[in-house]
Design a protein around this motif. Structure first.
Motif, PDB file in Angstrom:
ATOM      1  N   TYR A 241      65.817   1.734  31.858  1.00 22.84           N
ATOM      2  CA  TYR A 241      64.446   1.688  32.355  1.00 22.84           C
ATOM      3  C   TYR A 241      63.984   0.238  32.290  1.00 22.84           C
ATOM      4  O   TYR A 241      63.983  -0.382  31.212  1.00 22.84           O
ATOM      5  CB  TYR A 241      63.536   2.567  31.504  1.00 22.84           C
ATOM      6  CG  TYR A 241      62.113   2.649  32.004  1.00 22.84           C
ATOM      7  CD1 TYR A 241      61.744   3.621  32.935  1.00 22.84           C
ATOM      8  CD2 TYR A 241      61.146   1.768  31.541  1.00 22.84           C
ATOM      9  CE1 TYR A 241      60.435   3.696  33.391  1.00 22.84           C
ATOM     10  CE2 TYR A 241      59.840   1.842  32.004  1.00 22.84           C
ATOM     11  CZ  TYR A 241      59.497   2.803  32.921  1.00 22.84           C
ATOM     12  OH  TYR A 241      58.199   2.879  33.382  1.00 22.84           O
ATOM     13  N   THR A 376      56.159  11.897  37.364  1.00 26.78           N
ATOM     14  CA  THR A 376      57.379  11.171  37.007  1.00 26.78           C
ATOM     15  C   THR A 376      57.317  10.597  35.590  1.00 26.78           C
ATOM     16  O   THR A 376      58.311  10.683  34.854  1.00 26.78           O
ATOM     17  CB  THR A 376      57.687  10.082  38.040  1.00 26.78           C
ATOM     18  OG1 THR A 376      58.095  10.720  39.262  1.00 26.78           O
ATOM     19  CG2 THR A 376      58.804   9.158  37.577  1.00 26.78           C
ATOM     20  N   LEU A 380      60.347  11.475  33.015  1.00 26.63           N
ATOM     21  CA  LEU A 380      61.238  10.448  32.486  1.00 26.63           C
ATOM     22  C   LEU A 380      61.073  10.238  30.987  1.00 26.63           C
ATOM     23  O   LEU A 380      62.034   9.876  30.304  1.00 26.63           O
ATOM     24  CB  LEU A 380      60.997   9.116  33.209  1.00 26.63           C
ATOM     25  CG  LEU A 380      61.496   8.988  34.649  1.00 26.63           C
ATOM     26  CD1 LEU A 380      61.243   7.584  35.157  1.00 26.63           C
ATOM     27  CD2 LEU A 380      62.973   9.323  34.759  1.00 26.63           C
ATOM     28  N   LEU A 464      68.069  12.933  33.360  1.00 29.06           N
ATOM     29  CA  LEU A 464      67.458  11.822  34.074  1.00 29.06           C
ATOM     30  C   LEU A 464      68.209  11.606  35.383  1.00 29.06           C
ATOM     31  O   LEU A 464      69.426  11.430  35.389  1.00 29.06           O
ATOM     32  CB  LEU A 464      67.526  10.543  33.229  1.00 29.06           C
ATOM     33  CG  LEU A 464      66.759  10.594  31.883  1.00 29.06           C
ATOM     34  CD1 LEU A 464      67.038   9.351  31.069  1.00 29.06           C
ATOM     35  CD2 LEU A 464      65.278  10.763  32.118  1.00 29.06           C
TER      36      LEU A 464
END
Length: 465
Positions: A241, A376, A380, A464
């Motif tokens: 990320y 989202t 996540l 993910l």
């Protein structure tokens, strides 16, 4: 008896919008149907949402909120109030390195977790979660990752720059360990070697004004590190990320990785979507307010990022909220740009800017905004009961007036900074009310919540993709 009925609004989800009434019971959404008016007599509370959008509560996954101290006992609480006024019902914070952490916390991830939870216990008006920062001062952070994940903290942040940043070997091991144990590493991507060289060049030439912050960190500094972090994540077979992506050059690396099917996710921030490097051309005391890393970019970069959001290459928008104050944290601007505290406030203005510049500006639809700011982030970051107006989810709701018009002024905001980088912005739309787990925290523009209503949310990441 139903606790709360919200009647006549337009419910917005990532998949579509429709006129519906919402029933809330026990802090969760109990029903979403076309007409619940007949139940109004049996509800403890009924709200008329005619003309309003009913949005899921915003989840801000990137904040540097400051914990309370003896001198400033209300600091964390007040920023949580600001979050509520902005429609944010859950925010993730970092246990910020170098901002008061104890020697034990500087050496141990788990000590840092315990310290942060103690410092913020019952101190928020909205729900909170934590991402742990991994630094070069930690003794053996990789050994502690599984225990931190088991304690409900599955996301971690590492920096490729600063004196507490980690080297590539450590970054690779962190990526692998987090991924193998059901976690995810967030990475601040800048090339330390180039950044330090360019900074030294400016200082040697006597170029110390805040405007040189931007030229010490050009886009290629971020793009190179972004590509390197992606390569390390690929070799580690782990998710990645990328925080606060600011430029098209770095976005290109993310786009390529995603086209190859890699679990690479990136956020951008409102300041990169709405401001440009021209802000550094003003008087130095004003330019210091925009010393943010990565810095604001040239004209044209915001449009590239908006396209990234619209096309799905960028996963979400987080604020990177830093409640710095001009007269305190940023007071060193007369000395040298490299001594100015990096960051700017934004926790209260997230929805206002994304709706006004994105939805009203014709760049994204309102459903995409909901996806970027709620659905989202929930997926996540493992906030499974949040992120959507859906039966069974937490009743974290925002009543939003799309017809409102206002001008952003720092004097009218509630955060603990003394300025806003968006001073004077004319925005479309406004948050009218914010509900956290079925209880109003802000109602019709007035704070009606309480300190301690917010809970610490333990998280576990799902698949993910």
């Amino acid at each position: 008896m139903t606790d709360l009925l919200i009647l006549g609004g337009t419910v917005v989800t990532a998949g579509g919008s429709h006129r519906a009434d919402v029933a809330v019971d026990g802090g969760r959404i109990a029903a979403i149907v076309p007409d619940l008016a007949a139940l109004s007599g049996t509800a403890r509370e009924t709200v008329d949402a005619s003309g309003l959008l009913v949005l899921p509560g915003v989840i801000d996954v990137h904040t540097h909120t400051r914990v309370a101290s003896d001198d400033e006992p209300d600091r964390f609480f007040q920023d949580s109030v600001a979050a509520a006024f902005g429609g944010t019902t859950t925010f993730l914070a970092f246990n910020n390195p170098g901002t008061g952490s104890s020697p034990a916390a500087a050496r141990s991830l788990l000590a840092g977790l315990r310290e942060w939870r103690t410092a913020t216990n019952a101190d928020s008006a909205v729900d909170v979660a934590l991402s742990l920062v991994v630094t070069s001062t930690h003794d053996d952070p990789i050994a502690e990752l599984p225990a931190a994940i088991a304690a409900g903290v599955p996301t971690f942040k590492a920096f490729m720059v600063y004196d507490f940043g980690v080297d590539d070997r450590t970054l690779f091991r962190l990526l692998a360990a987090a991924g193998a144990n059901g976690g995810m590493l967030e990475v601040h991507c800048e090339n330390a070697t180039i950044l330090e060289a360019l900074t030294a060049r400016h200082l040697a030439a006597g170029e110390t004004a805040p405007r040189f912050h931007a030229s010490s960190r050009p886009p290629y500094v971020e793009a190179e590190a972004t590509g390197r972090a992606i390569a390390l994540a690929r070799a580690a077979d782990a998710p990645l990320y990328i925080v606060h992506l600011s430029c098209a050059e770095a976005l290109a690396a993310v786009r390529q990785a995603r086209a190859e099917g890699r679990p690479v996710f990136a956020e951008t921030c409102p300041h990169y979507l709405t401001l440009t490097g021209e802000r550094y051309d003003g008087p130095p005391e004003e330019a210091a307010r925009y010393v943010i890393s990565p810095p604001l970019r040239a004209a044209g970069q915001p449009e590239a990022l908006w396209r990234g959001l619209a096309e799905g290459d960028l996963a979400l928008v987080g604020t990177d909220h830093v409640p710095d104050r001009v007269g305190i944290e940023k007071r060193s601007w007369p000395e040298s740009f490299d001594r100015i505290s990096n960051g700017a406030p934004g926790i209260e203005t997230l929805v206002a800017l994304v709706y006004s510049e994105g939805v009203a500006g014709g760049r994204i639809g309102v459903e995409r905004m909901v996806d970027l700011l709620a659905t989202t982030p929930a997926r996540l970051f493992g906030l499974r009961s949040k992120g959507a107006v859906e039966v069974g989810r937490d009743a974290d709701l925002v009543l939003f007036d799309p017809a409102a018009r206002r001008i952003i002024h720092a004097a009218e905001l509630h955060h603990t900074s003394d300025y806003t980088p968006y001073e004077g912005f004319k925005v479309s739309g406004a948050v009218r009310s914010t509900v956290v787990r079925g209880s109003f925290v802000v109602r019709d523009g007035t704070f009606v919540g309480r300190r301690g209503h917010g809970r610490f949310v333990e998280r576990g990441l799902g698949p993910l993709a």
